[in-house]
Motif scaffolding. Sequence first.
Motif, short mmCIF file in Angstrom:
data_model
loop_
_atom_site.label_atom_id
_atom_site.label_comp_id
_atom_site.label_asym_id
_atom_site.label_seq_id
_atom_site.Cartn_x
_atom_site.Cartn_y
_atom_site.Cartn_z
N ILE A 70 45.72 37.74 43.87
CA ILE A 70 46.09 38.00 42.48
C ILE A 70 44.84 37.82 41.63
O ILE A 70 44.24 36.74 41.60
CB ILE A 70 47.18 37.03 42.01
N ARG A 71 44.42 38.88 40.95
CA ARG A 71 43.23 38.82 40.12
C ARG A 71 43.53 38.03 38.85
O ARG A 71 44.54 38.24 38.18
CB ARG A 71 42.76 40.23 39.75
N GLY A 72 42.61 37.11 38.52
CA GLY A 72 42.78 36.30 37.31
C GLY A 72 41.78 36.66 36.24
O GLY A 72 41.36 37.82 36.12
N ALA A 73 41.37 35.69 35.48
CA ALA A 73 40.45 35.92 34.36
C ALA A 73 39.04 36.22 34.85
O ALA A 73 38.65 35.80 35.95
CB ALA A 73 40.43 34.70 33.44
N ALA A 74 38.29 36.92 34.02
CA ALA A 74 36.89 37.21 34.32
C ALA A 74 36.08 36.99 33.05
O ALA A 74 36.56 37.24 31.94
CB ALA A 74 36.72 38.65 34.80
N PHE A 75 34.86 36.49 33.22
CA PHE A 75 34.01 36.24 32.06
C PHE A 75 32.55 36.22 32.50
O PHE A 75 32.24 36.17 33.69
CB PHE A 75 34.37 34.92 31.38
N ARG A 76 31.65 36.27 31.53
CA ARG A 76 30.22 36.16 31.79
C ARG A 76 29.75 34.80 31.28
O ARG A 76 29.98 34.44 30.13
CB ARG A 76 29.47 37.29 31.08
N ASP A 77 29.12 34.03 32.16
CA ASP A 77 28.73 32.67 31.78
C ASP A 77 27.40 32.66 31.03
O ASP A 77 26.79 33.71 30.77
CB ASP A 77 28.69 31.75 33.00
N GLY A 78 26.94 31.46 30.68
CA GLY A 78 25.72 31.35 29.89
C GLY A 78 24.47 31.84 30.58
O GLY A 78 23.49 32.18 29.93
N ALA A 79 24.51 31.87 31.92
CA ALA A 79 23.37 32.38 32.68
C ALA A 79 23.41 33.89 32.85
O ALA A 79 22.52 34.47 33.48
CB ALA A 79 23.31 31.71 34.05
N GLY A 80 24.46 34.53 32.31
CA GLY A 80 24.57 35.97 32.39
C GLY A 80 25.27 36.47 33.63
O GLY A 80 25.30 37.68 33.89
N ASP A 81 25.85 35.56 34.43
CA ASP A 81 26.52 35.95 35.66
C ASP A 81 27.99 36.28 35.41
O ASP A 81 28.66 35.61 34.62
CB ASP A 81 26.44 34.83 36.70
N HIS A 82 28.49 37.29 36.11
CA HIS A 82 29.89 37.70 36.00
C HIS A 82 30.72 36.86 36.96
O HIS A 82 30.45 36.83 38.16
CB HIS A 82 30.04 39.19 36.32
N ILE A 83 31.71 36.16 36.45
CA ILE A 83 32.56 35.30 37.26
C ILE A 83 34.00 35.79 37.16
O ILE A 83 34.51 36.08 36.08
CB ILE A 83 32.47 33.84 36.79
#
Length: 268
Positions: free
Chosen positions: A47-60
């Motif tokens: 099940i796909r959950g939330a996604a965001f870009r962190d302070g280092a610019g990485d996609h999580i």
Amino acid sequence: MLLRVTHETTYHYDHPVRNAVQSLRLRPSEFAGQKLLQWDVTIKDGIRGAAFRDGAGDHIEAWSVRGPVDSINVLVTGEVETTDLTGVLRGHREQVSPIYYLNTTDLTQPDEALTTLAQSVSAKDPLDLAHALSGAVSDAIAYVTGVTAPDTTAAQALSLGKGVCQDHAHALIALANVRDIPARYVSGYLHSTETGAQHDAAHAWAELHLPSLGWVAFDPANRSCADDRYIRLASGLDARDAAPVRGVFVGEAKETMTVHVAIGGTQQ
């Protein structure tokens, strides 16, 4: 270069587990040297959950599997158009100060031998120093598989004189930090080695922050800077911090892993 990636990881459990949660850093970075044409990450029965870009610019991206299951399959497929920027990370948006990457971890902590090696290198300017430090790691640690483990430290790899790309990256970070150069670990993919041999595995290298250029990627395992053969995924203080997949599960089980990576490339 047009690079096509298939990366399949399967986690096997000797007893069924449930409520597995995974944090993925499996989407390539966005900067002037990389353009995503197509990219897909799937987890079987996940099940796909939330996604965001962190302070280092990485996609999580978060995923969960309810289970019970005796295996979890993570499949990555995609195409990336790359440009050779001679290692310079140009146009990458991030908020973390480079000073943060002067911090060391147990994997990158310099001992007396690493400190001596770092201080033995002389150079005329910061860029020359970065190249010289990377070369020192290449000379001191031969690329040999099967002699180190995920928890091998930079100091241990230098003592052995052998290791893999993870060990080279950790050692270069340690040397750079001794010389007051911010440095970080980078996870990703490599199409071919310096000899032109196909590299069907995930790869790792280090980025050093230089006053006039910003972040520059050095790969001691291949005695090169990252070019259009490389796909950058994520970064961190060490291999654990930059791991493409992190996860937890409910249950008492022994976990093993099988990985298959295939990378094809076409010069444009």
